[in-house]
Design a protein around this motif. Structure first.
Motif, mmCIF file in Angstrom:
data_model
loop_
_atom_site.group_PDB
_atom_site.id
_atom_site.type_symbol
_atom_site.label_atom_id
_atom_site.label_comp_id
_atom_site.label_asym_id
_atom_site.label_seq_id
_atom_site.Cartn_x
_atom_site.Cartn_y
_atom_site.Cartn_z
ATOM 1 N N LEU A 12 0.827 -1.203 0.000
ATOM 2 C CA LEU A 12 0.000 0.000 0.000
ATOM 3 C C LEU A 12 0.864 1.256 0.000
ATOM 4 C CD1 LEU A 12 -2.622 -1.208 2.626
ATOM 5 C CD2 LEU A 12 -3.125 -0.688 0.232
ATOM 6 N N TRP B 178 -5.327 -1.062 -6.764
ATOM 7 C CA TRP B 178 -6.274 -1.507 -5.744
ATOM 8 C C TRP B 178 -7.702 -1.243 -6.231
ATOM 9 C CZ3 TRP B 178 -3.554 -4.036 -2.154
ATOM 10 C CH2 TRP B 178 -2.214 -3.680 -1.982
ATOM 11 N N SER C 20 -10.588 -2.483 -5.766
ATOM 12 C CA SER C 20 -11.733 -2.584 -4.864
ATOM 13 C C SER C 20 -11.808 -1.427 -3.864
ATOM 14 C CB SER C 20 -11.681 -3.906 -4.095
ATOM 15 O OG SER C 20 -10.590 -3.928 -3.196
ATOM 16 N N HIS C 21 -10.766 -0.589 -3.824
ATOM 17 C CA HIS C 21 -10.714 0.470 -2.826
ATOM 18 C C HIS C 21 -11.574 1.667 -3.241
ATOM 19 C CE1 HIS C 21 -6.598 -0.807 -0.928
ATOM 20 N NE2 HIS C 21 -7.454 -1.817 -1.031
ATOM 21 N N GLY D 149 -15.954 2.156 -3.063
ATOM 22 C CA GLY D 149 -15.335 0.870 -3.336
ATOM 23 C C GLY D 149 -16.105 -0.249 -2.656
ATOM 24 N N SER E 96 -14.291 -2.504 -0.571
ATOM 25 C CA SER E 96 -13.468 -2.970 0.540
ATOM 26 C C SER E 96 -13.501 -1.930 1.657
ATOM 27 C CB SER E 96 -12.030 -3.189 0.065
ATOM 28 O OG SER E 96 -11.295 -1.981 0.122
ATOM 29 N N TYR F 51 -11.111 -0.242 2.651
ATOM 30 C CA TYR F 51 -10.090 0.780 2.399
ATOM 31 C C TYR F 51 -10.651 1.924 1.562
ATOM 32 C CZ TYR F 51 -6.617 -2.598 4.026
ATOM 33 O OH TYR F 51 -5.888 -3.472 4.773
ATOM 34 N N ARG F 52 -10.250 3.160 1.917
ATOM 35 C CA ARG F 52 -10.685 4.332 1.173
ATOM 36 C C ARG F 52 -9.535 5.347 1.115
ATOM 37 N NH1 ARG F 52 -13.828 6.055 4.505
ATOM 38 N NH2 ARG F 52 -13.453 8.231 5.017
ATOM 39 N N TRP F 53 -9.136 5.713 -0.091
ATOM 40 C CA TRP F 53 -8.074 6.692 -0.288
ATOM 41 C C TRP F 53 -8.662 8.102 -0.229
ATOM 42 C CZ3 TRP F 53 -3.070 5.018 -0.606
ATOM 43 C CH2 TRP F 53 -2.873 3.669 -0.875
ATOM 44 N N LEU G 186 -4.787 7.048 3.401
ATOM 45 C CA LEU G 186 -5.553 5.808 3.281
ATOM 46 C C LEU G 186 -6.259 5.533 4.594
ATOM 47 C CD1 LEU G 186 -6.377 3.292 1.669
ATOM 48 C CD2 LEU G 186 -4.328 2.159 2.558
ATOM 49 N N HIS H 242 -8.753 2.892 6.758
ATOM 50 C CA HIS H 242 -9.315 1.548 6.881
ATOM 51 C C HIS H 242 -10.508 1.675 7.796
ATOM 52 C CE1 HIS H 242 -9.766 -2.637 8.311
ATOM 53 N NE2 HIS H 242 -9.389 -2.929 7.076
#
Length: 255
Positions: A12, A68, A70-71, A83, A85, A87-89, A113, A115
């Motif tokens: 990541l 990534w 799915s993010h 997304g 997952s 995770y989010r940017w 990032l 979570h």
């Protein structure tokens, strides 16, 4: 951190560096050049955006989505792309656009990032000065123009009267409570410096600034900076002690 989670974190972080590299390449040709500036704000207000902001966010999202898929993605210029997952940017392609259009190097690219609701990692890149600040697995890191990497550590501050304080602009404080709160601190610290944007938070992590007080922030203004400060030994919270990840009223301290 388990071996599996350490390997995932490293992957990541590598993607974060690659996205920042891509952003820097598209931003720099615009800096200190004639540049059209659009205003995103309502009449009577000023919230600038440029082609550099938009181009940088596009290349960051493209790089992160390729690595990534799915993010989720949340950027200042193009909003939320959900997304599948946890995770989010969180992306601010140019934090400090006002400084950018004035030719001042007190701006940076922020890539954070999350979570769930927890800031996991963050990076601030200043491609003009060739400086980069980020949160590693166990420490906060800095790389300067010479290419050498070193750990960052916040500094101790014996009292509020010894503190060097920073905020981007006093007009950030809109309500009576915000103005009074900031004034109460300003009257006690050694010095207040304005205009730092994201750069000031990184200088706090590096041990040069003791305290930052701000209000009216958006998640993309602060999410990437929280893990950098925390991994350097500092704290970054909302004024009431809760999480700062959602923006709003934020305080960061070195110790």
């Amino acid at each position: 951190m388990t071996r599996k989670s350490a390997a995932e974190f490293a992957a990541l972080l590598a993607s974060t560096h690659q996205a920042a590299d891509a952003a820097g390449r598209v931003i720099l040709p615009y800096f200190r050049r004639p540049l059209k500036v659009d205003n995103k704000a309502d009449p009577g207000k000023f919230d600038p955006v440029t082609a550099a902001d938009r181009a940088a966010e596009r290349v960051i999202v493209k790089a992160l989505k390729a690595a990534w898929p799915s993010h989720g993605m949340e950027g200042e210029e193009y909003g939320v792309n959900a997304g599948t997952s946890p995770y989010r940017w969180i992306i601010d392609p140019i934090d400090g656009t006002r400084a950018f259009i004035l030719g001042l190097p007190l701006w940076g690219t922020l890539i954070g990032l999350m979570h769930g609701n927890r800031p996991l990692l963050g990076l601030m890149d200043q491609p003009f000065t060739r400086e980069r600040f980020w949160s590693g697995a166990r420490s906060a890191m800095y790389r300067g123009p010479d290419g050498r990497e070193q750990r960052m550590k916040t500094r101790a501050c014996a009292s509020l009267g010894q503190a060097m304080c920073s905020t981007t602009h006093p007009e950030m404080f809109k309500t009576g409570a915000e103005i009074a709160g900031f004034d109460a601190i300003r009257s006690h610290v050694r010095s207040v410096r304005y205009g730092g944007d994201c750069y000031a938070y990184c200088l706090l992590a590096a041990g040069h600034v003791d305290l930052i007080i701000e209000a009216g922030l958006k998640p993309y203004d602060i999410a990437a900076l929280i893990p950098i400060i925390e991994k350097a030994g500092g704290r970054c919270t909302a004024w009431d002690g809760g999480t700062a990840a959602g923006g709003g009223r934020v305080v960061a301290a070195g110790d």
